[in-house]
Design an enzyme around this catalytic site. Structure first.
Site, PDB file in Angstrom:
ATOM      1  N   LYS A   1       0.978  -1.579   0.557  1.00 30.88           N
ATOM      2  CA  LYS A   1      -0.010  -0.248  -0.241  1.00 30.88           C
ATOM      3  C   LYS A   1       1.602   1.203   0.496  1.00 30.88           C
ATOM      4  CE  LYS A   1      -3.854   1.402   2.427  1.00 30.88           C
ATOM      5  NZ  LYS A   1      -4.690   2.016   4.022  1.00 30.88           N
TER       6      LYS A   1
ATOM      7  N   HIS B   1      -0.309   4.686   0.071  1.00 32.86           N
ATOM      8  CA  HIS B   1      -0.955   5.590   0.663  1.00 32.86           C
ATOM      9  C   HIS B   1      -1.826   5.953   1.805  1.00 32.86           C
ATOM     10  CE1 HIS B   1      -4.262   3.458  -1.264  1.00 32.86           C
ATOM     11  NE2 HIS B   1      -4.923   4.061  -0.732  1.00 32.86           N
TER      12      HIS B   1
END
Length: 230
Positions: free
Chosen positions: A104, A106
């Site tokens: 991931k 962000h």
């Protein structure tokens, strides 16, 4: 055999997680039985499943544990359910952590982990559903150790699965769990083994589930694929 192990075998059958017949495994082997932890689908089933894992973990590893690590994807609900059950049964807060299949990039929780971020000083138990070849640990182990800032900073206490299939690992006469223990140097265990299942449902059971015909198929299968500790 402990009472909770007998109950767990009945529980697997009740939830249609453990089935007997003819199944093609990922390895290509034709197996007379199959276990699918993805068949635990209700809140009550996951609640009970977590308790069985918690009892087996407490029996094998005690409670000096900081984190339950559940490899994606099936390990995610296992780690969560076990963390809840362990607190209820033993009053010990144990965090859960899982890996992501994709990083991931962000948000405040970006990275490769979901849940708690493992750090130096943590004692970790890996929770999986089942292992046949032991391949999954080759991905999981480096992900956990990558969180260290000093070598040996994170201690993997052990690994637990729900069912030890008691099959030979590739290029070995030992089971996948025994091979993992030898290779990585931590304890491995299962809630129950297929020897326990056969004992409960055939040797000391009513033979309604494991019939004479199925027992003969199991015997033939383990002649070919059984590990030396079966």
């Amino acid at each position: 055999m402990e009472q909770y192990k007998k109950e767990f075998i009945d529980f697997m059958l009740e939830c249609q997680v453990l089935k007997f017949g003819s199944f093609t495994l990922k390895s290509g082997r034709q197996s007379p039985f199959f276990m699918n932890a993805g068949a635990y689908i209700t809140g009550s089933q996951l609640y009970r499943l977590g308790k069985y894992y918690a009892q087996a973990i407490h029996d094998n590893f005690g409670d000096d544990i900081d984190v339950f690590f559940g490899p994606a994807y099936k390990g995610i609900p296992l780690a969560v359910a076990t963390s809840i059950a362990f607190y209820e049964l033993y009053g010990k807060e144990i965090k859960y952590c899982c890996d992501r299949k994709e990083l991931k990039d962000h948000g405040a929780d970006k990275g490769g982990l979901l849940g708690y971020n493992i750090k130096d000083g943590d004692r970790v138990v890996i929770i999986e559903d089942v292992t046949t070849s032991g391949k999954s640990i080759e991905e999981v182990y480096p992900k956990i150790k990558a969180q260290e800032t000093v070598e040996g900073g994170i201690k993997i206490v052990g690994e637990i699965v729900s069912l030890n299939r008691l099959e030979r690992a590739p290029d070995s006469t030992k089971s996948a769990l025994d091979t993992i223990a030898d290779t990585y140097g931590f304890k491995t265990c299962a809630i129950v083994s297929m020897a326990d299942v056969i004992d409960a449902l055939y040797t000391n059971g009513d033979k309604a589930v494991i019939t004479d015909e199925i027992k003969a198929q199991l015997d033939e299968y383990y002649k070919q694929w059984g590990c030396d500790s079966f």
